[in-house]
Design an enzyme around this catalytic site. Structure first.
Site, PDB file in Angstrom:
ATOM      1  N   THR A   1      43.103  57.653 -45.894  1.00  8.04           N
ATOM      2  CA  THR A   1      43.417  56.866 -47.090  1.00  8.04           C
ATOM      3  C   THR A   1      42.650  57.444 -48.271  1.00  8.04           C
ATOM      4  O   THR A   1      41.426  57.430 -48.293  1.00  8.04           O
ATOM      5  CB  THR A   1      43.042  55.389 -46.867  1.00  8.04           C
TER       6      THR A   1
ATOM      7  N   LYS B   1      50.414  53.575 -49.713  1.00  7.10           N
ATOM      8  CA  LYS B   1      49.277  53.056 -48.955  1.00  7.10           C
ATOM      9  C   LYS B   1      48.403  52.171 -49.850  1.00  7.10           C
ATOM     10  O   LYS B   1      47.897  51.129 -49.409  1.00  7.10           O
ATOM     11  CB  LYS B   1      48.459  54.219 -48.388  1.00  7.10           C
TER      12      LYS B   1
ATOM     13  N   LYS C   1      36.047  49.723 -49.653  1.00  3.95           N
ATOM     14  CA  LYS C   1      36.521  51.086 -49.921  1.00  3.95           C
ATOM     15  C   LYS C   1      37.990  51.082 -50.362  1.00  3.95           C
ATOM     16  O   LYS C   1      38.331  51.683 -51.388  1.00  3.95           O
ATOM     17  CB  LYS C   1      36.363  51.950 -48.666  1.00  3.95           C
TER      18      LYS C   1
END
Lengths: 292, 292
Positions: free
Chosen positions: A95, A171, A239
């Site tokens: 990611t 994403k 994150k």
């Protein structure tokens, strides 16, 4: 395409690599932790001596590391890009912010190799059961070249666009919704407790109504436990919502709900709960309203 | 319990009253609009000359009006409470702030009648198909007395607690999640457009992943239309998230996500879109980021 190099054999990467082995691919993996390579060996793969060693002779190089900086370090400083055959494809599955994925793609294609931006969703459970959602962006021919390998790791594989960075964008949209839904479930269940409604009753009703979300049903029950099993940590959302906000910043798009949800995860991490199950973001609300 | 008075025959109340008729109850309904009573008559019920007339001889009096003020007006100024037999039960089904539902319950019980706080979820579609979720709070015996009538209008009928106001609380939790999920879907799909990802592709992926919510799947497709059919209006969420925030204020509980979502619906209403489909809250994001 039969020989795959795999860099990053963590809680996600190891079962993904093992699923490639199970599907008949010849997998050589690298990780900083020797134990992870031993585990890959036990699953029928092969450990590599370095990132470059994993890439040598590979048809595709999968990167399932923690972030874009680690991916770039493995490719450039670690020498895996230089070691990779010219005909091979780099598949970035970590990611990353969309701009970082696009920049990495530009470096890879400048070296003559092909690049697929293909982040995943579904967590450790999805990685183990080969049921990940994979959001791949690349020119169609490059996507087609790695599609059989992607299908060995995920059950929902999408070609979302021709331009690297678009996979990372989808994403980011995914994490925006997951993070906001998780915080919203916490906001609602914390309010239920504050107002004297049994949260388990509320959860049963809300999970079957228009108020339902995947996150409410999956994390809601663990929000009612004091020390639930950790399936995904608070700091993962610190994150990932950070990446969402970075994507918004780069696109000059205000994302007020994502920004607010991020604050609630930061609050949880700041009081030392960063490694606890992400359902425990509910404590940010309990403490905000002094009912802990 | 066979004779039911029904006050408020709007887009929700009329099909709910018709479902009571279909289940064999003797329904006498009242609404300010004569046409609504004609429609009830066509469905096999009976129109009343006044709120008090609807209550006379009834075993239960259902209130499906717009808000708590209308419910109180029908009961007190309209004379329906005084006209209602002492053994009867008042069932408040409108969406009201928990404190207002509790206060109305106290007035009803002080008059010697019983009171059930029983708001609903599921919209006009659920009202028509008798598949509403009903969240009822009352002493168990009072709940049991009206449960067969509730079962004629809803497929998921819950006894959420013994204290009037708790039903309204669960409904507020429901609207908190619905409103936040709706705004979050708009935030994500507006970002998809801004970043050049086809929103229909993003919607397909997100609707099948951990990012899924009932609202994303139901309203997402209409967010991609310019002038979708109105199934529920922006101003309904202006009102309902207002009730959520009033519940939070009364409980002294900060609800930051609900407050933020409310602002996005207010923005939509303020530019004249209050009567448009609530999916059009996406335009608040499009305009916030100047991409309309």
């Amino acid at each position: 395409m039969t020989r795959i190099g795999f860099i990053g054999l963590g809680s996600m990467g190891l079962p993904m690599a093992a699923n490639l082995v199970a599907a008949g691919f010849d997998v050589r993996g690298f990780d900083m932790r020797p134990a992870a390579m031993d585990a890959l060996g036990a699953a029928g793969g092969e450990g590599a001596g370095s990132a470059a060693d994993a890439a040598a002779d590979a048809d595709a190089l999968m990167l399932m590391v923690v972030n874009a900086a680690q991916a770039r370090a493995a490719l450039i400083q670690g020498g895996s890009l230089a070691a990779l055959p010219k005909a091979a494809v780099v598949v970035l599955m970590a990611t990353c912010p969309p701009a970082a994925a696009a920049a990495l793609g530009a470096e890879v294609t400048a070296s003559g190799r092909r690049f697929v931006d293909a982040p995943v969703s579904g967590g450790v459970v999805g990685a183990r059961s080969a049921s990940l959602t994979i959001m791949a962006a690349a020119p169609k021919a490059d996507y087609d070249a790695v599609a059989p390998a992607l299908a060995a790791m995920g059950s929902k594989v999408f070609h979302v666009g021709e331009t690297p960075g678009q996979g990372a964008t989808v994403k980011a949209l995914n994490q925006l919704l997951c993070g906001v839904h998780l915080a919203a479930a916490a906001e609602a269940l914390s309010l239920a407790k504050a107002m004297g409604v049994a949260p388990a009753v509320a959860l049963e009703i809300l999970g079957g109504s228009a108020a339902a979300s995947w996150m409410l049903r999956d994390r809601g029950p663990r929000m009612l436990e004091d020390a639930p099993e950790v399936t995904s940590a608070v700091d993962i959302f610190v994150k990932d919502l950070g990446i969402v906000l970075e994507a918004g910043r780069d696109a000059r798009a205000a994302l007020p709900l994502a920004a607010l949800a991020h604050q609630m995860f930061l609050s949880a991490s700041g009081r030392g709960a960063g490694d606890r199950d992400d359902s425990q973001v509910i404590q940010s609300y309990d403490l905000l309203n002094r009912r802990n």
